[in-house]
Design a protein around this motif. Structure first.
Motif, short mmCIF file in Angstrom:
data_model
loop_
_atom_site.label_atom_id
_atom_site.label_comp_id
_atom_site.label_asym_id
_atom_site.label_seq_id
_atom_site.Cartn_x
_atom_site.Cartn_y
_atom_site.Cartn_z
N ARG A 1 -14.91 -17.34 47.51
CA ARG A 1 -15.81 -18.45 47.19
C ARG A 1 -16.92 -18.01 46.25
NH1 ARG A 1 -20.45 -20.90 49.56
NH2 ARG A 1 -20.44 -23.19 49.27
N GLU A 2 -17.28 -16.74 46.35
CA GLU A 2 -18.34 -16.20 45.48
C GLU A 2 -17.95 -16.34 44.01
OE1 GLU A 2 -20.76 -11.98 44.75
OE2 GLU A 2 -18.99 -12.07 46.06
N LEU A 3 -16.68 -16.13 43.69
CA LEU A 3 -16.23 -16.26 42.31
C LEU A 3 -16.36 -17.69 41.83
CD1 LEU A 3 -13.02 -14.02 42.16
CD2 LEU A 3 -15.34 -13.44 41.50
N VAL A 4 -16.00 -18.65 42.68
CA VAL A 4 -16.09 -20.05 42.29
C VAL A 4 -17.54 -20.44 42.03
CG1 VAL A 4 -15.65 -22.41 43.04
CG2 VAL A 4 -14.00 -20.62 43.55
N LEU A 5 -18.43 -20.02 42.91
CA LEU A 5 -19.83 -20.37 42.72
C LEU A 5 -20.40 -19.71 41.47
CD1 LEU A 5 -21.08 -20.11 46.42
CD2 LEU A 5 -20.46 -22.16 45.13
N ARG A 6 -19.98 -18.49 41.17
CA ARG A 6 -20.47 -17.82 39.97
C ARG A 6 -19.91 -18.48 38.71
NH1 ARG A 6 -22.43 -12.68 38.24
NH2 ARG A 6 -23.23 -12.52 40.36
N CYS A 7 -18.64 -18.84 38.75
CA CYS A 7 -17.97 -19.36 37.55
C CYS A 7 -18.12 -20.86 37.38
CB CYS A 7 -16.49 -19.00 37.57
SG CYS A 7 -16.17 -17.23 37.47
N VAL A 8 -18.88 -21.53 38.24
CA VAL A 8 -19.08 -22.97 38.06
C VAL A 8 -19.81 -23.25 36.75
CG1 VAL A 8 -21.33 -23.16 39.20
CG2 VAL A 8 -19.68 -25.06 39.34
N ASP A 9 -20.45 -22.22 36.19
CA ASP A 9 -21.09 -22.39 34.88
C ASP A 9 -20.06 -22.70 33.79
OD1 ASP A 9 -23.55 -21.83 36.01
OD2 ASP A 9 -23.41 -19.67 35.62
N PHE A 10 -18.83 -22.25 33.98
CA PHE A 10 -17.78 -22.58 33.00
C PHE A 10 -17.59 -24.09 32.87
CE2 PHE A 10 -15.42 -18.32 33.86
CZ PHE A 10 -16.36 -17.67 33.07
N PHE A 11 -17.75 -24.77 33.98
CA PHE A 11 -17.53 -26.22 34.00
C PHE A 11 -18.64 -26.98 33.28
CE2 PHE A 11 -17.50 -30.38 36.23
CZ PHE A 11 -16.21 -30.76 35.91
N ASN A 12 -19.77 -26.32 33.13
CA ASN A 12 -20.94 -27.01 32.58
C ASN A 12 -21.36 -26.48 31.22
OD1 ASN A 12 -21.25 -28.55 35.03
ND2 ASN A 12 -22.17 -26.73 35.97
N LEU A 13 -20.47 -25.79 30.51
CA LEU A 13 -20.82 -25.28 29.19
C LEU A 13 -21.07 -26.43 28.23
CD1 LEU A 13 -18.38 -22.26 28.63
CD2 LEU A 13 -20.80 -22.21 29.24
N GLY A 14 -21.97 -26.19 27.29
CA GLY A 14 -22.32 -27.21 26.31
C GLY A 14 -21.28 -27.36 25.22
N PRO A 15 -21.43 -28.38 24.37
CA PRO A 15 -20.41 -28.68 23.35
C PRO A 15 -20.55 -27.87 22.06
CG PRO A 15 -22.11 -30.35 23.31
CD PRO A 15 -22.49 -29.39 24.41
N GLU A 16 -21.51 -26.94 22.00
CA GLU A 16 -21.74 -26.24 20.73
C GLU A 16 -20.56 -25.34 20.34
OE1 GLU A 16 -23.78 -24.18 24.14
OE2 GLU A 16 -23.78 -26.19 23.26
N ARG A 17 -19.82 -24.87 21.32
CA ARG A 17 -18.61 -24.09 21.03
C ARG A 17 -17.44 -24.77 21.73
NH1 ARG A 17 -19.39 -17.68 21.63
NH2 ARG A 17 -19.80 -18.20 23.80
N PRO A 18 -16.83 -25.77 21.08
CA PRO A 18 -15.83 -26.59 21.77
C PRO A 18 -14.60 -25.83 22.22
CG PRO A 18 -15.89 -27.10 19.42
CD PRO A 18 -17.07 -26.22 19.70
N ASP A 19 -14.16 -24.84 21.43
CA ASP A 19 -12.97 -24.09 21.85
C ASP A 19 -13.25 -23.26 23.09
OD1 ASP A 19 -14.77 -22.65 20.38
OD2 ASP A 19 -13.28 -21.42 19.35
N VAL A 20 -14.46 -22.66 23.17
CA VAL A 20 -14.83 -21.89 24.35
C VAL A 20 -14.99 -22.81 25.56
CG1 VAL A 20 -16.56 -20.34 25.35
CG2 VAL A 20 -15.96 -20.16 22.93
N ARG A 21 -15.60 -23.96 25.33
CA ARG A 21 -15.80 -24.91 26.43
C ARG A 21 -14.46 -25.37 27.00
NH1 ARG A 21 -15.95 -30.53 26.51
NH2 ARG A 21 -17.17 -31.43 28.23
N GLN A 22 -13.53 -25.64 26.13
CA GLN A 22 -12.21 -26.09 26.60
C GLN A 22 -11.52 -25.02 27.44
OE1 GLN A 22 -8.38 -25.76 24.38
NE2 GLN A 22 -8.93 -27.83 23.79
N ALA A 23 -11.49 -23.79 26.92
CA ALA A 23 -10.85 -22.71 27.66
C ALA A 23 -11.57 -22.45 28.98
CB ALA A 23 -10.82 -21.44 26.81
N ALA A 24 -12.89 -22.56 28.98
CA ALA A 24 -13.66 -22.30 30.21
C ALA A 24 -13.37 -23.36 31.27
CB ALA A 24 -15.15 -22.26 29.88
#
Length: 1477
Positions: A420-443
């Motif tokens: 669960r620790e990994l999910v809580l840490r990586c929840v930031d991937f879900f909230n990345l901004g649109p400035e890098r769309p390819d990174v946001r999509q992969a995240a």
């Protein structure tokens, strides 16, 4: 009788005396035992009678003291006497680093006699505690009765069902204990930890386990005066068998034993301290798992500083290895990459972050290489630290977008520390901004996969999981852009569990939702279909049943219905609907789905196979081959002997209008050892792509027509539909292991923005820019690790893995000095694969690894250096050069071997690590080396292989089941799958030694340079000529000014683009500085294509070769070969055309005149089977004549003469084959006999049904283009129109009268370029004949109907055939001269001519269309399929229907023009309204 648990720690109740209990160890007594532990790691020989590879192991000896200090407490203490290595016999006495086992430990009993728990001293490391647990567990045994019984017992593997057998026939009691390891909890089958980077195959597949473990203990009890019995001996054995590849492959083993023998019994005089400094938390007998960062269990924990230094050094070594050209092709075993992965796996987050900052500094070539390799490894090691580092780099934008995507894509597929620790840490991937769309999509996609994997691993509960599902669905609803909706829909696809389907179903049912999203939502439900059969039926049955639903949705619906565990009743219902289906696309999809699944060997489809096999014999009639664009195709193989398999599945959905593929879903799975070693999928939807490409690149005629008879006006008068080109809609999705990793969308607006400037010019700018290449990829395609502790509690494991490192380095430069430009390309390509099956046991007493390793290395090295010089003022010639430095060896090496190693740092103060490496004894290997020198290139080729192993490998390959699997009727796919199976078997199977090298070597620096010239000598519409010359000059470092070898090749080619006739005159000359004789060869070659019933395919010419003359002319007195080859149909076809028969069938709709067409027009009444007996090529002839041939030819031709003469049915003295060879082969009509004649010797071969048929009218190119749907045709035969979609129309039912024209086909795009009208004959006797009016661009011509007064075969060939051009109706005799526009240009808009069969050929290059017309009543119209959906007219029924198909003209008296005067009225026998002008 009371049933009590007994052990050496409790009272023993014997069956023979139930009322009297005896105590094994009396109170305040102590017993001394000697223990001997032994671990052996080895392998069995590959072949019986051969010696086994060297084994490795160790023995530990010591003393065990047991004290019974109270009723329920037992104190134990260990002493180590010595540790001995098996191979060297070297003995090591105790040292301070062996001190932890000396710490005493406490065993606490329950009142019933079972072990409650054990307690250890504070600071006791894991390896020491596990050893003590093993000692305590070995001592434990039970007696319930005499004989056999089963009880649940706690041991080092957890609680297991344990079988006992007690024998007490004498005063010596023997007890045999065998735990059923499969029942152990939590460590089933005694495997304490399994780590794999590939998912297991959970489908039906009976694969052999890679690791099998068995334990057994034998106890001996002797009588005792006080306690009646005591434990005299305890002998525990553990066996781990490793079977890597089913019934073949190397069999390894790890054997361990622990023996206790009684020494003496005394009173307690010195109590063991088990009260002070004890750990606060008690422990049970289960072995404690090792920390992934410390595989030694505390014996020699690696300091993070040391790991960083070692990793940095190994990375540098790996980069250095990519810079050298000194390869060990004799030993291509490079485990450096796997060593790096191991080191990085033991590092924590802070250490990885420090190492990253070290490798991220610097811009040198080597530092860039190290950085590339580091970025490739990090997301694949799967530790929590690597996930945190990736999160740190991505969220804080510390890397480029490309690197961030590279880190994110493979990340969730390799994590083994899911929490669960990994999910809580990586929840930031879900909230990345649109400035890098390819990174946001992969995240976002990575986060969805991570949530799914953690939920499956029970790291989060169902409620929390469904909260994430809700967030993805809310984001889907919130966004309006299609690409964002598509992204979150793919995120739901990655979650793919729980209530995901509940969110997808409303999308499919929403009538206002986009069809593309509905199709994606339905496709996402595939993985859940078998668990939601009722909901699938409720939602998708109405879609499948509706003829108004799109083809895509209907295909998705029937797929879901078929895979959702349908009942037989539902299968019958689906079958009934398909029986009444009219869409050939839908019929073909159903047929291919049932056929593919009912014949597949893919394990995940076996349940479906049993269901659908019932429907296999009840399939609807097969549609035309061109409807393959909608289908479900499976190509697979499986080999149970080697445990490998692969499956390629292709889902296709076509466009019903253009019959071009729109949706393609490719799924490719590979298996080995019960694991999916690869699961890749590619989804592509490309709607409007042909239109977009054609509109972008094709030059369009955008000018308005100049008169009312122009195409646009005519179509307007017919109220023809205006068919716009389709806008581009492109979806591109890549999946790994069923999870989406890339998702891209492109529409027309985005495409126009991308192609606003000239793409070719942009590409040329990129190519012209100097650049360097430094690319490295790391793959870890297969890794299985099983932790299988020994009975001593020491760590041991089995590792099966493959690592791959590829590198592409070099540079591209351009030097421009107008008009000269020089392009230089230097490339260094390397591929290194290392596969191993390793069994290892860790010796914690000496900190040594004992392992046996079957390793395989595959190394490829290809250097390339070239220069290309261009002269802008001389566009005909290009100069080139290729070079190799001195002493360079390149090529490939593929070898395997077994290695036994013992290594480690025994003490921290040791001067050097202990390292003992042993190889098997050398056998009498037959290594054959083949060498071939190429002096003209300055290199030598060599191939070496072990012939003994080659024979075994050949036998293994021939016995493999994938040679027996029927992949499909498609030969190309079958061959590709066979090659892949062979490659997979070679790269994965490690059972036999390999010794294969193929190398290229040059001692001196060599250089090849020369020129290539191509000049257009002739270019007209009828004939094209080209002169080609190539020179090659070889020099080396010792003779840079002198040319060692020189080759000159010149070709003079003339060809006709119409008839494929060509003539070739060629010369080739070789000159050498070292050779005394130079030679030259000259050749003349002419090919004349077949003219049906008049001339066969003919190829004739001559070759002259001999010593070169100083004048450079062809050798006048040299050897010569004259040849002539012919191939054509039998005389049966010519006789049939001259006969009185008028039709190929019993109807008039397949007249024999269709044989003159190429390809022959077909319809429902005139199929290929009706004429293939006439058009098939059945006669083959070749004549060869030889003159002044060399001696070697005389020798071999005489031997051939003897062989052929010996096979003759009559006596033959000599066939004179050294002078001439005449070969004739004839196949009769039944195709089951072959008559062969060679120089008068005849043979006849019977029953040959597999002879391939060549057709003179429907050759391989026609078959490929028509069966694939690449080309479509519409024909008119005796008044019956066969449309593009095989829709039959009777022209008599269309209103026809004088001065009227019927629209056969027209381009109905906004800027039409073609229209073809049929004009009826004005003569009642020839009412079935008609003429043509063809509009192409701004031009048109008329061909008036002709009267068939004589048989066409006897019609005079000089009879004029006039076409009347444009508004002035200028006549032109096309028999005398073809007509084209523009005149006298090789690049024409259209061309009209007559061929040898009196067939009028109209070529329209604007639409790549062709019209063939026999001048009377047979016409064939051909066009490429991507134009089909924009066509209208009778040929397009029922696709693009029109209200009117006929237009009539009323001419004014005394004028040649017509006045448009539209009048609408109905005509008899007409279902349409005629527009009269």
């Amino acid at each position: 009788m009371r049933r009590l648990k007994c052990s050496v720690f409790v009272y023993l109740f014997l069956i023979l005396d139930a009322g009297h209990a005896l105590s094994i160890i009396g109170l305040n007594k102590q017993m001394l035992y000697e223990y001997v532990g032994n671990v052996l790691v080895g392998a069995k020989p590959q072949d019986e009678g051969q010696p086994s590879p060297p084994s490795t192991g160790w023995i530990v000896r010591g003393k065990l003291t047991l004290q019974r200090q109270s009723e329920l407490v037992l104190a134990a203490a260990l002493v180590i006497d010595d540790v001995t290595l098996n191979n060297s016999g070297e003995k090591f006495l105790q040292n301070k680093e062996m001190y932890p086992p000396y710490k005493p430990f406490k065993i606490v009993l329950t009142p019933e006699g079972a072990i409650s728990h054990v307690a250890f001293k504070e600071g006791d490391p894991i390896w020491s505690m596990n050893f003590k647990r093993a000692i305590a567990s070995v001592l434990q045994f039970q007696i319930k009765s005499s004989g056999a019984f089963v009880v649940n017992e706690l041991g080092i593997h957890g609680t297991c069902a344990t079988e006992y057998f007690v024998s007490n026939k004498t005063n010596y009691i023997s007890i045999r204990k065998t735990p059923e390891l499969k029942t152990c909890l939590p460590y089933s089958e005694a495997v304490h930890n399994t780590r794999s980077n590939v998912p297991p195959n959970t489908c039906e597949y009976d694969h052999q386990k890679s690791v099998i473990i068995g334990n057994e203990a034998i106890y001996g009890l002797l009588p005792h005066n006080e306690t009646r019995y005591f434990l005299n001996t305890a002998h525990v054995k553990g066996t781990t068998l490793i079977h890597t590849f089913e019934s073949t492959g190397e069999a390894q083993y790890i054997n361990s034993e622990l023996l206790l023998e009684f020494l003496n019994e005394t009173a307690i005089d010195n109590p063991i301290d088990i009260e002070t400094s004890m750990a606060s938390a008690p422990s049970n007998l289960e072995l404690q798992l090792l920390d992934p960062n410390d595989p030694t269990g505390g014996r020699n924990p690696q300091q993070q500083e040391t790991l960083i230094a070692q990793a940095s050094a190994v990375l540098d070594l790996l980069a250095e290895g990519l810079e050298t050209t000194e390869f060990k092709f004799s030993e291509p075993y490079d485990s450096t990459l796997s060593d790096v992965i191991k080191l990085l796996s033991e590092m924590d987050f802070d250490s990885l972050k420090r190492l990253y900052h070290e490798v991220n500094i610097g811009t040198s070539y080597r530092q860039e290489t190290i950085r590339n390799i580091f970025h490739e490894i990090i997301p694949r090691i799967g530790t929590k630290a690597s996930v945190f580092l990736t999160h740190h780099l991505v969220v804080n934008k510390m890397t480029k977008s490309q690197i961030a995507v590279q880190l994110l894509i493979p990340l969730p597929f390799h994590i083994f520390e899911l929490s669960r620790e990994l999910v809580l840490r990586c929840v930031d991937f879900f909230n990345l901004g649109p400035e890098r769309p390819d990174v946001r999509q992969a995240a976002i996609l990575t986060f969805a996969t991570l949530v799914h994997n953690v939920y499956v691993a029970r790291g989060i509960d169902k409620e929390e999981f469904e909260e994430y599902v809700q967030q993805f669905f809310n984001n889907y609803l919130t966004h309006r852009d299609f690409d964002q909706k598509m992204l979150y829909l793919q995120g739901l696809n990655n979650l793919q569990l729980g209530n995901v389907a509940d969110y997808l179903e409303p999308i499919v049912q929403d009538p206002n939702e986009h069809d593309d999203l509905k199709f994606q939502a339905a496709w996402t439900t595939l993985a859940l279909a078998d668990r939601r059969a009722e909901r699938i039926y409720e939602i998708y049955w109405p879609i499948f049943e509706s003829r108004n639903a799109s083809l895509e949705l209907r295909v998705a619906a029937v797929t879901l219905l078929l895979i959702s565990n349908p009942t037989p009743a539902r299968l019958i219902s689906i079958h009934r609907i398909i029986q009444s289906e009219t869409d050939p696309h839908m019929i073909n999809y159903y047929r291919t789905t049932v056929t593919s699944i009912s014949e597949t060997t893919y394990p995940c489809y076996q349940h479906l196979r049993r269901l659908l096999s019932y429907m296999h014999r009840h399939l609807p009639q097969k549609p035309e081959p061109r409807y393959w664009v909608t289908g479900n195709y499976i190509f697979d193989y499986r080999d149970s002997k080697f445990g490998i398999g692969a499956m390629l599945q292709v889902f296709l959905v076509g466009d019903p209008k253009s019959d071009m593929p729109v949706v393609a879903f490719f799924k490719f799975d590979t298996e080995a050892l019960g694991k999916f070693t690869g699961q890749l999928a590619l989804y592509v939807k490309a709607r409007g792509l042909p239109d977009t490409v054609l509109n972008k690149w094709k030059t369009r005629n955008g000018s308005e027509p100049f008169n009312f008879k122009s195409i646009k006006t005519l179509l307007a008068m017919l109220n023809a539909p205006l068919i716009n080109s389709k806008d581009l809609h492109l979806e591109f999705i890549v999946q790994m292991e069923g999870k989406t990793v890339l998702s891209y969308y492109l529409n027309q607006r985005m495409f126009d923005q991308m192609t606003y400037t000239d793409i070719l010019e942009r590409l040329q700018q990129v190519i012209r820019t100097d650049s360097h290449i430094n690319m490295q990829t790391v793959r870890w395609p297969f890794m299985n690790r099983y932790s299988v502790p020994t009975v001593l509690g020491t760590a041991s494991d089995v590792l099966l893995q493959t690592t791959v490192l590829t590198s592409l380095r070099g540079n591209m430069t351009e030097q421009r000095s107008p008009p000269i430009s020089k392009h230089t390309l230097e490339i260094d390509a390397r591929y290194s694969s290392y596969a191993s099956v390793r069994s290892r046991s860790y010796n914690p007493f000496l900190n040594l690894d004992h392992e046996i390793n079957r390793e395989q290395g595959f190394l490829i090295y290809i250097p390339f250096s070239s220069e290309l010089t261009l002269n802008e003022s001389d566009t005909m010639c290009r100069s080139y050069s290729l070079s190799r430095p001195q002493n360079l060896t390149s090529g490939l090496s593929f070898k395997s071997r077994v290695v036994t190693k013992t290594r480690g740092l025994i003490t921290k103060s040791a001067a050097a690590p202990f390292d003992e490496t042993m190889l098997p004894e050398k056998r009498n290997e037959v290594v054959q080396q083949f060498k071939y020198s190429l002096p003209d290139l300055g290199v030598q080729l060599s191939v070496s292989t072990n012939l003994n192993e080659l024979m075994k490998y050949r036998g293994m390959l021939l016995k493999s089941e994938f040679t027996e699997n029927g992949f499909s009727g498609n030969m190309v796919v079958s061959v590709l799958m066979y090659i892949f199976g062979f490659t997979q078997l070679s790269s994965i199977h490690l059972g036999h030694d390999r010794n294969f090298t193929m190398l290229m070597y040059n001692e001196k620096a060599t250089r090849i340079e020369g020129n290539f010239c191509a000049e257009d000598a002739l270019e007209t519409a009828d004939l094209k000529g080209k002169q080609i010359s190539l020179t090659l000059e070889h020099t080396d470092e010792t003779s840079r000014l002198d040319i060692l070898h020189r080759w000159n090749i010149t070709l003079d080619v003339q060809a006709s683009p119409k008839s494929h006739w060509f003539k070739l005159i060629g010369q080739i000359q070789r000159n050498s500085k070292d050779d005394e004789e130079d030679w030259k060869a000259c050749s003349k070659l002419t090919y004349e294509p077949l003219v049906f019933t008049k001339r066969p395919h003919t190829l004739y010419g001559n070759v002259v070769f001999g010593l070169a003359t100083e004048e450079g002319e062809c050798p006048g007195n040299g050897s010569s070969v004259q040849f002539a080859a012919r191939a054509g149909p039998s005389e049966h076809a010519r006789a049939f055309l001259r006969s009185s028969k008028i039709s190929l069938t019993d109807t008039e709709f397949c007249p024999k005149e269709v044989l003159k067409f190429s390809p022959i027009p077909t319809s429902k009444y005139c199929k290929r089977s009706n004429f293939e007996n006439f058009t098939s090529i059945t006669q083959y002839d070749m004549d060869l004549k030889f003159n002044k041939m060399p001696a070697w030819f005389e020798l071999w031709s005489n031997r051939l003469d003897h062989v052929v003469s010996a096979l003759s049915s009559h006596k033959v003295d000599s066939l004179h084959m050294s002078q001439e060879i005449n070969i004739s082969m004839h196949t009769p009509h039944d195709y089951f006999r072959l008559a062969v004649e060679v120089n008068g010797v005849k043979w006849r071969f019977h029953q040959i049904p597999f002879l391939f048929k060549l057709d003179s009218k429907f050759d391989a190119s026609h078959e490929l283009t028509y069966d694939s749907g690449l080309k479509r045709s519409c024909s008119v035969i005796n008044g019956i129109v066969n449309s593009f979609d095989d829709y039959l129309i009777n022209l008599e039912e269309i209103a026809v009268r004088a001065n009227c024209s019927t629209l056969l086909v027209a381009d109905c795009s906004p800027l039409p370029q073609l229209a073809v009208f049929l004009t009826p004959s004005k003569t009642p006797d020839n009412a079935t004949n008609y003429g043509l009016r063809v509009h192409i661009g701004q031009n048109y011509f008329n061909l008036h109907p002709r009267n068939r007064t004589v048989h066409t075969d006897t019609a005079p060939l000089d009879e004029p055939v006039f076409i009347y051009l444009n508004q002035n109706q200028t006549p032109h005799n096309v028999r005398q001269k073809p007509y084209q526009w523009p005149l006298e240009s090789s690049d024409y808009d259209f061309r009209v001519e007559l061929n040898e069969h009196n067939i009028l050929i109209v070529e329209c290059s604007l639409l790549s269309a062709t019209i063939q017309f026999d001048l009377y009543n047979i016409l064939n119209f051909e066009i490429y399929a991507w134009h089909k959906h924009q066509l209208c007219g009778l040929c397009s029924k029922p696709l693009n229907r029109m209200q009117n198909y006929t237009i009539c003209e009323l001419e004014e008296t005394g004028t040649t023009t017509t006045t448009p005067l539209p009048v609408h009225f109905p005509l008899q026998n007409s279902s349409d309204v005629i527009v009269v002008a």
